[in-house]
Design a protein around this motif. Structure first.
Motif, PDB file in Angstrom:
ATOM      1  N   THR A   1       0.865  -1.178   0.000  1.00 49.51           N
ATOM      2  CA  THR A   1       0.000   0.000   0.000  1.00 49.51           C
ATOM      3  C   THR A   1       0.904   1.231   0.000  1.00 49.51           C
ATOM      4  O   THR A   1       2.129   1.106  -0.040  1.00 49.51           O
ATOM      5  CB  THR A   1      -0.920   0.005   1.233  1.00 49.51           C
ATOM      6  OG1 THR A   1      -0.114  -0.074   2.423  1.00 49.51           O
ATOM      7  CG2 THR A   1      -1.864  -1.188   1.207  1.00 49.51           C
ATOM      8  N   ASN A   2       0.326   2.390   0.021  1.00 50.09           N
ATOM      9  CA  ASN A   2       1.117   3.618  -0.044  1.00 50.09           C
ATOM     10  C   ASN A   2       1.601   4.003   1.352  1.00 50.09           C
ATOM     11  O   ASN A   2       0.832   4.524   2.151  1.00 50.09           O
ATOM     12  CB  ASN A   2       0.267   4.745  -0.646  1.00 50.09           C
ATOM     13  CG  ASN A   2       1.052   6.025  -0.818  1.00 50.09           C
ATOM     14  OD1 ASN A   2       2.260   6.073  -0.521  1.00 50.09           O
ATOM     15  ND2 ASN A   2       0.400   7.064  -1.304  1.00 50.09           N
ATOM     16  N   PRO A   3       2.893   3.768   1.665  1.00 48.86           N
ATOM     17  CA  PRO A   3       3.365   4.050   3.023  1.00 48.86           C
ATOM     18  C   PRO A   3       3.458   5.543   3.329  1.00 48.86           C
ATOM     19  O   PRO A   3       3.586   5.933   4.487  1.00 48.86           O
ATOM     20  CB  PRO A   3       4.750   3.394   3.047  1.00 48.86           C
ATOM     21  CG  PRO A   3       5.194   3.404   1.625  1.00 48.86           C
ATOM     22  CD  PRO A   3       3.933   3.214   0.808  1.00 48.86           C
ATOM     23  N   SER A   4       3.400   6.394   2.286  1.00 49.21           N
ATOM     24  CA  SER A   4       3.529   7.833   2.509  1.00 49.21           C
ATOM     25  C   SER A   4       2.171   8.526   2.591  1.00 49.21           C
ATOM     26  O   SER A   4       2.105   9.742   2.721  1.00 49.21           O
ATOM     27  CB  SER A   4       4.351   8.462   1.369  1.00 49.21           C
ATOM     28  OG  SER A   4       3.693   8.279   0.118  1.00 49.21           O
ATOM     29  N   ALA A   5       1.084   7.730   2.484  1.00 46.96           N
ATOM     30  CA  ALA A   5      -0.245   8.339   2.555  1.00 46.96           C
ATOM     31  C   ALA A   5      -0.487   8.908   3.949  1.00 46.96           C
ATOM     32  O   ALA A   5       0.007   8.371   4.940  1.00 46.96           O
ATOM     33  CB  ALA A   5      -1.314   7.300   2.226  1.00 46.96           C
TER      34      ALA A   5
ATOM     35  N   VAL B   1      -6.198   4.059   4.766  1.00 46.06           N
ATOM     36  CA  VAL B   1      -5.180   3.154   4.241  1.00 46.06           C
ATOM     37  C   VAL B   1      -4.911   2.058   5.273  1.00 46.06           C
ATOM     38  O   VAL B   1      -4.533   2.348   6.410  1.00 46.06           O
ATOM     39  CB  VAL B   1      -3.876   3.906   3.916  1.00 46.06           C
ATOM     40  CG1 VAL B   1      -2.803   2.921   3.477  1.00 46.06           C
ATOM     41  CG2 VAL B   1      -4.119   4.947   2.837  1.00 46.06           C
TER      42      VAL B   1
ATOM     43  N   ASN C   1       3.910  -0.580   7.737  1.00 42.67           N
ATOM     44  CA  ASN C   1       3.489  -0.436   6.340  1.00 42.67           C
ATOM     45  C   ASN C   1       4.686  -0.109   5.448  1.00 42.67           C
ATOM     46  O   ASN C   1       4.893   1.034   5.058  1.00 42.67           O
ATOM     47  CB  ASN C   1       2.420   0.660   6.215  1.00 42.67           C
ATOM     48  CG  ASN C   1       1.682   0.572   4.896  1.00 42.67           C
ATOM     49  OD1 ASN C   1       1.485  -0.521   4.365  1.00 42.67           O
ATOM     50  ND2 ASN C   1       1.260   1.699   4.363  1.00 42.67           N
TER      51      ASN C   1
ATOM     52  N   ALA D   1       7.228   0.000   2.095  1.00 40.73           N
ATOM     53  CA  ALA D   1       7.001   0.220   0.666  1.00 40.73           C
ATOM     54  C   ALA D   1       6.950  -1.106  -0.081  1.00 40.73           C
ATOM     55  O   ALA D   1       6.194  -1.261  -1.045  1.00 40.73           O
ATOM     56  CB  ALA D   1       8.101   1.113   0.101  1.00 40.73           C
ATOM     57  N   THR D   2       7.750  -2.068   0.360  1.00 43.75           N
ATOM     58  CA  THR D   2       7.784  -3.392  -0.278  1.00 43.75           C
ATOM     59  C   THR D   2       7.635  -4.472   0.782  1.00 43.75           C
ATOM     60  O   THR D   2       8.618  -4.860   1.431  1.00 43.75           O
ATOM     61  CB  THR D   2       9.103  -3.598  -1.043  1.00 43.75           C
ATOM     62  OG1 THR D   2       9.307  -2.528  -1.957  1.00 43.75           O
ATOM     63  CG2 THR D   2       9.078  -4.927  -1.808  1.00 43.75           C
TER      64      THR D   2
END
Length: 286
Positions: free
Chosen positions: A176-180, A186, A217, A219-220
């Protein structure tokens, strides 16, 4: 006396007529047989389609349930053999449902968990097999990671501990988008309470696992998920507050006080774990 030419012509004509009649009769019989065969085929196909529509031939799911999953275990000859408990079966592994697990740390209240067979059948089969042979009992959780998880199941404490076999990854979550922004919309790849496998070599899982006590959470995502805490997360979170000291690499992740798994059991497929008792004081002194 030889027949007259007229007589010969009549005999030849009669012979030809008989030949033609036989050929016509043979052709009619061939057509009748062909038509009957075609009708029979159509009837059989029609009956087959009707039976299929009623689900008689729709046995794929039932066969899967009956035969179960097939798993592959890779022997690790150089693995620590002090707790060699053999290998699980490779066939007829349950492929659907859940199994309950119960973990007791030190003298604290039990933590119950739900293992996800449907998404990780071979991983749960291995975890259950090891638990059934008391592989995890009286072993230390060697790290409280910077990712927010207890790192357990490393029976040698050197990062390489595990059984004499390994197996492949299952159920690695989608990134998922970790920077959201933390809007609550999220869902992290590893919510607090997630139980996931970890290994020194990616794709070669053994006995080591993580219990996340806070959301993580990345990035990969790289840790295969096998289940989640059902009750007792607050106990894991309290253990996560234990003071840590540096390991040989200088990472401050080693619990200063021993975090000991005194018991880890796994129940039958479809069973429900007994509710955990209220958490006791979360002191981790052994």
């Amino acid at each position: 006396m030889a027949p007259s030419k007229e007589r010969q012509r009549k005999l030849a004509r009669a012979k030809l007529d008989r030949q033609m009649a036989r050929r016509a009769a043979k052709e009619r019989r061939r057509r009748r047989v062909g038509a009957a065969t075609a009708i029979g085929i159509v009837a059989v196909l029609g009956a087959g389609l009707a039976v299929w529509a009623l689900g008689v031939f729709d046995r794929d799911e039932d066969t899967t349930e009956a035969s179960g999953e097939s798993c592959s275990w890779t022997t690790q000859a150089g693995a620590d053999a002090t707790r060699d408990v053999g290998q699980p079966s490779t066939e007829n592994i349950p492929s659907e449902g859940t199994r309950p697990a119960t973990l007791t740390f030190n003298s604290l209240a039990p933590v119950t968990a739900t293992l996800n067979i449907t998404d990780a059948p071979c991983s749960v089969a291995s975890f259950s097999y090891l638990a059934g042979r008391q592989y995890f009992d009286n072993t230390k959780c060697t790290e409280i990671t910077e990712e927010g998880a207890l790192h357990c199941g490393d029976i040698t404490g050197d990062g390489l501990g595990g059984p004499t076999y390994t197996y492949f990854d299952e159920n690695i979550p989608v990134a998922t988008n970790p920077s959201a922004p933390p809007s609550g919309s999220v869902t992290p790849a590893y919510p607090a309470g997630t139980i996931a496998l970890t290994s020194p070599t990616p794709g070669q899982n053994g006995s080591q696992f993580l219990i996340f006590f806070k959301d993580f959470n990345p990035a990969t995502p790289k840790y295969p998920i096998i289940g989640s805490v059902a009750t007792g997360l607050e106990t894991v979170q309290e253990i996560g507050k234990t003071e840590t000291v540096a390991n040989d690499a200088g990472e401050k992740v080693v619990p200063k006080s021993d975090v000991l798994i005194t018991s880890l059991t796994v129940g039958e497929v479809g069973a429900t774990a007994a509710p955990a008792a209220p958490a006791a004081s979360a002191s981790t002194a052994s």
